[in-house]
Each structure stands twice: as C-alpha cells, then as structure tokens.
Design an enzyme around this catalytic site. Structure first.
Site, mmCIF file in Angstrom:
data_model
loop_
_atom_site.group_PDB
_atom_site.id
_atom_site.type_symbol
_atom_site.label_atom_id
_atom_site.label_comp_id
_atom_site.label_asym_id
_atom_site.label_seq_id
_atom_site.Cartn_x
_atom_site.Cartn_y
_atom_site.Cartn_z
ATOM 1 N N TYR A 121 30.453 44.338 38.237
ATOM 2 C CA TYR A 121 29.039 44.516 38.573
ATOM 3 C C TYR A 121 28.724 45.766 37.633
ATOM 4 C CZ TYR A 121 28.446 42.360 42.887
ATOM 5 O OH TYR A 121 28.275 41.406 43.886
ATOM 6 N N LYS A 167 43.311 38.471 42.163
ATOM 7 C CA LYS A 167 43.733 37.128 41.303
ATOM 8 C C LYS A 167 44.657 37.609 40.161
ATOM 9 C CE LYS A 167 42.515 32.956 40.156
ATOM 10 N NZ LYS A 167 42.956 31.580 41.284
ATOM 11 N N ASP A 199 41.667 32.861 46.176
ATOM 12 C CA ASP A 199 41.029 31.327 46.566
ATOM 13 C C ASP A 199 41.664 30.992 47.948
ATOM 14 O OD1 ASP A 199 43.504 31.728 45.064
ATOM 15 O OD2 ASP A 199 43.257 29.867 43.836
ATOM 16 N N ASP A 223 32.438 40.955 48.004
ATOM 17 C CA ASP A 223 30.900 40.464 48.160
ATOM 18 C C ASP A 223 31.053 38.969 48.685
ATOM 19 O OD1 ASP A 223 28.084 40.176 48.200
ATOM 20 O OD2 ASP A 223 28.278 39.186 46.221
ATOM 21 N N ASP A 227 30.455 37.613 53.056
ATOM 22 C CA ASP A 227 29.434 36.384 53.345
ATOM 23 C C ASP A 227 30.320 35.307 54.205
ATOM 24 O OD1 ASP A 227 27.318 37.908 52.085
ATOM 25 O OD2 ASP A 227 26.451 35.614 51.721
#
Ligand code: NAD
Ligand code: IPM
Ligand code: MN
Length: 336
Positions: A121, A167, A199, A223, A227
């Site tokens: 970001y 990752k 993942d 983020d 969700d």
C-alpha cells in the site's frame, strides 16, 4: 486534565447510517465523553476537495480515540483524488500500525493482527517509460519487528498460539518477515509459533477456522484474509477492528466498506460499527466495563433482531435501538 474526546468520522455510503447508531450508543454509555464529527473520504472531497482535510487530521491527532465509518464511493473510482487516500493518510499520521481484527462465532475465536502502514500500500509506485505500471511491496525490518512483537504479546494473553502468514516461497519481504518471527520466538517460549503460506492460510480459514488463535501478517494479506475470516463467522456486517499505535489515539473501524449497493436503504448491519465502538471503549478509552456491557447487549439484541444480511428484516435503526434497550435492561439488572 484535558477532556476525553472521541472524533467520529461517519465516512461514505452506509457509513453515516451505522455511525449514527454508534454515536447514540456511545453517548448513552459514556455521556461525560465529548464527541465531535469530522469529514473523511468522499464526503470530505465533496466539501473541501481533499479526502483528509487539515481540520479532520488536527482533530484526530488531538483526540483520545477515533471512531471511523467506511469510506469509498463509486463516484470517485476513476478520480485522481480518492476517498481511500484519506484513510491511508490518516492511518499513517496516527501510526496505527497494528490492526486487530477479531472473528468469533461457534468454535471459532481468532484474531488477525494485520500490519497496517507498510507493504504494497505504501511502497514505490509509478509508470515506466514503456507503460508498465508498478506497485512495490516494501518492509523495513523495524516495521516487521514491531508488528510481530504485537502478535506474540497478544498470543501470550490468549491461547498461546501464533500463526505467521507469508509468501516466503516467492517474496523477499516474506523471507524477512519469517526470519524476524523466528528471531523473536525465543523471547516468547510460552507461545507456539507456526508459519503458513498465505494461499494455504486462505484455504484453512475457509475450511477449519477453529484451528487459529492469533494470525500475524502483512498489510495486503491481512486485508484479504480478514474479509474471509469475517465471511466464515457471520459476515462482514459483524466484523470490527481496532488500529493501534504505540501511544497515540487509536482508530476504530469496521472491516467492511461503504456498501454502495445498500446505502440509503436502511439494510446496513450496524453490528461491526457497534463492536468497533466496544473496542474503542476498551482499548481507546480504558472503559472495560462499558465495553463488556456493550458486547453483551449486542449479543442479546442479535438473538432477537436481525438485519437482512443475517436473514432478518430489521433496519439499521431497529437493531441499534435494540442494542440500546438491552443496555438499559443490563443496567437495571446491575442496579437491582
Ligand atoms: P463492502 O465491504 O463495502 O461490501 C461488500 C458486500 O458486503 C456488499 O454486498 C455489501 O452490501 C455487504 N456489506 C458490507 N457491510 C455491510 C453491513 N454493515 N451490513 C450489511 N451488508 C454489508 O466492499 P466493496 O463493495 O468492495 O467496497 C465498497 C467501497 O468501500 C469501496 O470504495 C472500498 O474502497 C471501500 N472500503 C472501505 C473500507 C474502509 O473504509 N475501511 C473497507 C473496505 C472497503
Ligand atoms: C479495509 C479496507 C481498506 C484497506 C481500503 C479501503 C483502503 O479495505 O480497511 O479493509 O485495504 O485497508
Ligand atoms: Mn478490506
């Protein structure tokens, strides 16, 4: 001593609708606290041309805590000045690097600790001469160290399990992340640590979320995973968050966005905003008793009153009012 002040930023879309319920509830619980509202996001762009006006920034920096509704409006999707820039600027200005996103339902009780002011970001971005557009994921070791420490501290006070999500099979920043987790672990012998690739973490959250206690991860992964964690524990309408720094005012906000698809219809679930208010009472104002009372009132109200996302027909205002009624019932019980 200066008066305790809460700045409310209603935001965009369903923001003002859920913020109204939060304000009424806050004023009922802590009437001595000064509450003021400021503009952020699309509402601020319309009024001033900027997503984070100086007046809003000054008010937030001077506040005891900030309660924020979602920002974002399709009207500005293609614009150069966008609502979300105001939110990112505010998180940076307050240095609220530790974003705590709890998900609780049935046998699931997990806490995502998301790094909030670094990574993709905030890294270098731009367009090369050949037209290639790029965003860069960047982390300084100190940025990783402080969020990882938070993760360990929080795990130590919960069930003592920390899952670090990265990752590392692909990304340099993830290998840095993993090294710092491993270097920090010996200082927390009471915490059991595991590494998980992002993942796989998404798959495990979707299938067996009950296995997790604390998940610590970088900004973008956090983020997305938050969700998902919300979706498997009742939906976005229920998911709150607390963004904390090392001393300044905390920023308390729902995980969900401005939901333009239901804005203005009275269908928004105010629970995520009300639970964020409970987190503000506890972590932002040090009112643990009131926070507990609000959590209980929300749970009791949700037994009977459900908004459409939960399969019911209640409006935002009806659920908000039901929570405040439960607070009165709770109060009467304590007093009798
Ligand atoms: P969203 O979270 O706004 O909505 C996703 C879905 O969930 C929609 O169907 C929406 O109706 C539903 N939903 C969300 N909150 C709800 C609630 N309280 N009650 C009932 N249903 C609810 O995500 P989006 O549509 O991808 O994003 C819309 C805008 O919100 C974008 O501009 C985005 O940038 C912004 N956004 C802001 C924040 C924030 O301010 N923290 C967070 C996420 C998204
Ligand atoms: C969130 C939101 C924000 C984020 C956007 C609106 C910048 O999705 O708070 O989860 O990605 O942090
Ligand atoms: Mn998000």
């Amino acid at each position: 001593m200066p008066r305790t002040t809460v700045v409310i930023l209603p935001g965009d879309g369903i923001g003002p609708e859920v913020a109204r319920e939060a304000r009424l509830t806050l004023e009922l619980l802590v009437p001595e606290v000064e509450v003021r509202e400021e503009l952020l996001g699309g509402a601020a762009i319309r009024a001033t041309g900027e997503p984070l006006p100086q007046q809003t920034l000054d008010a937030c920096l001077a506040a005891t805590a900030v309660l924020k509704g979602p920002v974002g409006d399709p009207e500005f999707d293609a614009a150069d000045v966008r609502p979300e820039q105001g939110l990112l600027g505010l998180r940076t200005a307050l240095d609220t690097y530790a974003n705590l996103r709890p998900s609780v339902l049935g046998d699931v009780d997990l806490l995502i600790v998301r790094e909030l002011v670094g990574g993709l970001y905030f890294g270098a971005r731009g367009t090369r001469e050949d037209g290639t557009v790029f965003d860069t994921c960047e982390y300084h070791p100190r940025q990783v160290e402080r969020i990882v420490r938070r993760g360990f501290e929080l795990a130590r006070r919960r069930r003592g399990r920390l899952t670090s999500v990265d990752k590392a099979n692909v990304l340099e920043t993830s290998r840095l992340w993993r090294r710092i987790v491993d270097e920090t672990a010996p200082r927390y012998p009471d915490v059991q640590v595991e590494h998980m690739l992002v993942d796989n973490a998404a798959m495990q959250l979707a299938t067996t979320a009950g296995q997790f206690d604390v998940i610590v991860t970088e900004n973008m992964f956090g983020d997305i995973l938050s969700d998902l964690a919300a979706a498997v524990t009742g939906g976005l309408g229920l998911a709150p968050s607390a963004s904390l720094s090392d001393g300044g005012p905390g920023l308390f906000e729902p995980v969900h966005g401005s939901a333009p698809d239901i804005a203005g219809t009275g269908r928004a679930n105010p629970t995520a905003m009300l639970r964020s208010t409970a987190l503000l009472l506890e972590h932002g104002l040090g009112h643990a008793d009131e926070a507990g009372a609000l959590e209980r009132a929300i749970d009791a109200a949700l037994e009977q009153v459900k908004t459409p996302d939960l399969g019911g027909t209640a409006t935002t205002e009806q659920l908000g009012a039901a929570v405040r009624e439960q607070l009165a019932v709770d109060d009467a019980r304590v007093l009798s």
